[in-house]
Motif scaffolding. Structure first.
Motif, short mmCIF file in Angstrom:
data_model
loop_
_atom_site.label_atom_id
_atom_site.label_comp_id
_atom_site.label_asym_id
_atom_site.label_seq_id
_atom_site.Cartn_x
_atom_site.Cartn_y
_atom_site.Cartn_z
N ALA A 188 48.83 64.33 -4.37
CA ALA A 188 50.28 64.46 -4.29
C ALA A 188 50.77 65.74 -4.96
O ALA A 188 50.40 66.04 -6.10
N ALA A 189 51.59 66.50 -4.24
CA ALA A 189 52.30 67.62 -4.86
C ALA A 189 53.46 67.03 -5.66
O ALA A 189 54.30 66.32 -5.10
N PRO A 190 53.52 67.26 -6.96
CA PRO A 190 54.49 66.53 -7.79
C PRO A 190 55.92 67.05 -7.67
O PRO A 190 56.16 68.23 -7.44
N ASN A 191 56.86 66.11 -7.82
CA ASN A 191 58.28 66.42 -8.05
C ASN A 191 58.91 67.30 -6.97
O ASN A 191 59.61 68.27 -7.26
N LYS A 192 58.67 66.98 -5.72
CA LYS A 192 59.24 67.75 -4.62
C LYS A 192 60.56 67.13 -4.14
O LYS A 192 60.76 65.92 -4.22
N ILE A 193 61.43 68.00 -3.63
CA ILE A 193 62.68 67.57 -3.02
C ILE A 193 62.55 67.78 -1.51
O ILE A 193 62.22 68.87 -1.05
N VAL A 194 62.78 66.72 -0.75
CA VAL A 194 62.61 66.76 0.70
C VAL A 194 63.94 66.46 1.38
O VAL A 194 64.62 65.49 1.03
N ALA A 195 64.29 67.28 2.35
CA ALA A 195 65.48 67.03 3.17
C ALA A 195 65.06 66.26 4.41
O ALA A 195 64.13 66.65 5.11
N LEU A 196 65.75 65.16 4.67
CA LEU A 196 65.47 64.31 5.83
C LEU A 196 66.65 64.43 6.78
O LEU A 196 67.72 63.87 6.54
N LEU A 197 66.48 65.22 7.84
CA LEU A 197 67.55 65.49 8.79
C LEU A 197 67.39 64.53 9.97
O LEU A 197 66.46 64.68 10.77
N CYS A 198 68.29 63.56 10.07
CA CYS A 198 68.19 62.50 11.08
C CYS A 198 69.19 62.73 12.21
O CYS A 198 70.36 63.00 11.96
N GLU A 199 68.73 62.57 13.43
CA GLU A 199 69.60 62.75 14.59
C GLU A 199 70.75 61.75 14.58
O GLU A 199 71.90 62.12 14.82
N GLU A 200 70.45 60.48 14.32
CA GLU A 200 71.52 59.47 14.28
C GLU A 200 70.97 58.20 13.64
O GLU A 200 70.12 57.52 14.21
N LEU A 201 71.48 57.87 12.47
CA LEU A 201 70.96 56.72 11.73
C LEU A 201 71.40 55.39 12.33
O LEU A 201 70.89 54.34 11.91
N ARG A 202 72.29 55.39 13.31
CA ARG A 202 72.61 54.15 14.02
C ARG A 202 71.48 53.76 14.96
O ARG A 202 71.42 52.61 15.41
N ASN A 203 70.61 54.70 15.28
CA ASN A 203 69.44 54.44 16.12
C ASN A 203 68.39 53.72 15.29
O ASN A 203 67.95 54.21 14.25
N ALA A 259 73.03 63.61 11.39
CA ALA A 259 73.74 64.45 12.35
C ALA A 259 74.68 63.65 13.24
O ALA A 259 75.47 64.24 13.99
N ALA A 260 74.58 62.32 13.20
CA ALA A 260 75.49 61.43 13.93
C ALA A 260 75.48 61.66 15.44
O ALA A 260 76.44 61.33 16.13
N GLY A 261 74.40 62.26 15.95
CA GLY A 261 74.22 62.36 17.39
C GLY A 261 75.07 63.38 18.11
O GLY A 261 75.21 63.34 19.33
N THR A 262 75.66 64.34 17.37
CA THR A 262 76.51 65.35 18.02
C THR A 262 76.04 66.76 17.64
O THR A 262 75.38 66.96 16.63
N ALA A 263 76.42 67.74 18.48
CA ALA A 263 76.06 69.13 18.20
C ALA A 263 76.70 69.60 16.90
O ALA A 263 76.05 70.27 16.07
N ALA A 264 77.96 69.25 16.70
CA ALA A 264 78.63 69.63 15.45
C ALA A 264 77.96 68.97 14.26
O ALA A 264 77.81 69.58 13.19
N GLY A 265 77.53 67.72 14.44
CA GLY A 265 76.84 67.02 13.37
C GLY A 265 75.51 67.66 13.03
O GLY A 265 75.13 67.73 11.86
N ARG A 266 74.80 68.16 14.04
CA ARG A 266 73.53 68.85 13.78
C ARG A 266 73.77 70.14 13.01
O ARG A 266 73.01 70.48 12.10
N ASP A 267 74.82 70.89 13.38
CA ASP A 267 75.16 72.11 12.65
C ASP A 267 75.43 71.78 11.19
O ASP A 267 74.91 72.45 10.28
#
Length: 336
Positions: A24-39, A65-73
């Motif tokens: 394990a690489a210790p103490n990392k911060i990971v960004a989880l970019l989800c297309e739409e969490l309602r899915n 991102a809530a499933g929209t282009a603006a949300g992805r931006d």
């Protein structure tokens, strides 16, 4: 086809993935970019990532991102501003995300994804180093074969797809090919319905299909279980007998699908993704990139969940989670 469907239906498939790798690489911060969490599929993977992150010792920041282009931006900009050590893209299309991922690549932030392209592994022409998924084409092939086998080669099929996603188009194309190759089967039509508008459109589409095809319509294949969430009430209202129309999904194995399987309400199979396992794999693949090691390229075998095997592999908890000890394997790899 009987042999292939039977093999994919076996409970508790043994672990055939990686057994060694960097700690394990210790103490990392990971960004989880989800297309739409309602899915439900995306949400299941996100939960798997968070579960694995607690074990490996990472902090996960979730951006929807809530499933929209603006949300992805917006989500991409917020994820970049979080200055993560690594990025996971869950459920968004790699081609659509290309420009948004450029700044991460410029900063040499490693990126892995889930369901971001039609094939598992390296995503050509993209900074995404690994697309974690079962093989979508094999998922689609097994789903269609299950319909052929279950109908003794006499299925009358409607295929539901969403052409806005390459992975969905690839799945529906393969399913249609399998049905066309079955001499006694009939491909009634391929219906393109955006997943994001399923609640709005599927009820009326279902009524139209019932009127147009009547008793000839014996099987529905879909690229995602969500279509059946809204088709089943219409089938019941129309008085269709449950044994007269079988629903089979080529992903993702939602909780609602497992409930329908257990209750024997139209749905007879879902080729479910192991969402929690895929979350753990995303963490492992990213950990390898952080250690400047290659990704594994591992592809989880296809599994058909049915009433006959639903007592195993997470079925009683309404999802597919292989009973093969994968968590212990990853903990050993990470020295956790």
């Amino acid at each position: 086809m009987r042999r292939d469907v039977s093999a994919a239906s076996q409970p508790s498939p043994p672990w055939d993935g990686p057994v060694s790798g960097p700690p394990a690489a210790p103490n990392k911060i990971v960004a989880l970019l989800c297309e739409e969490l309602r899915n439900g599929g995306i949400l299941g993977v996100a939960r798997g990532v968070q579960e694995a992150a607690r074990i490996i010792g990472w902090t996960v920041k979730v951006f929807d991102a809530a499933g929209t282009a603006a949300g992805r931006d917006r989500a991409a900009a917020e994820a970049l501003a979080a200055r993560p050590d690594g990025l996971m893209v869950v459920g968004a299309d790699a081609r659509d995300m290309q420009a948004r991922l450029g700044p991460f690549a410029d900063r040499k932030i490693p990126i892995v994804g889930w369901h971001v392209a039609p094939r598992p592994g390296l995503v050509q022409g993209s900074p995404i180093a690994m697309n974690v998924t079962t093989d979508p084409q094999q998922v689609a092939r097994v789903t269609a074969m299950a319909a052929v086998v279950g109908s003794a080669g006499k299925a009358g099929v409607v295929v539901f797809t969403d052409s806005t996603f390459d992975i969905a188009t690839a799945k529906s194309r393969v399913m249609a090919e399998v049905i066309r190759a079955c001499k006694g089967c009939a491909l009634l039509e391929v219906r393109d319905v955006p997943i994001s508008r399923a609640a709005e459109l599927v009820p009326a589409v279902t009524r139209e299909l019932l009127e147009r095809h009547g008793a000839r319509w014996t099987h529905a294949l879909a690229v995602n279980d969500i279509y059946f969430d809204y088709a089943v009430p219409e089938l019941a209202r129309a008085g269709r007998a449950e044994e007269s129309l079988a629903l089979l999904s080529a992903g993702d194995g939602s909780s609602a699908a497992f409930v329908r399987l257990q209750a024997r309400v139209f749905q007879v199979a879902t080729v479910a993704e192991p969402l929690t396992l895929h979350g753990w794999q995303l963490v492992d693949e990213l950990n390898r990139l952080l250690a400047h090691a290659p990704v594994t390229g591992y592809v989880v075998p296809v599994h058909v969940s049915t009433l006959q095997n639903i007592a195993f592999d997470g079925g009683p908890r309404h999802h597919y989670d292989p009973d093969n000890g994968y968590r212990d394997v990853y903990r050993r790899i990470w020295r956790r």
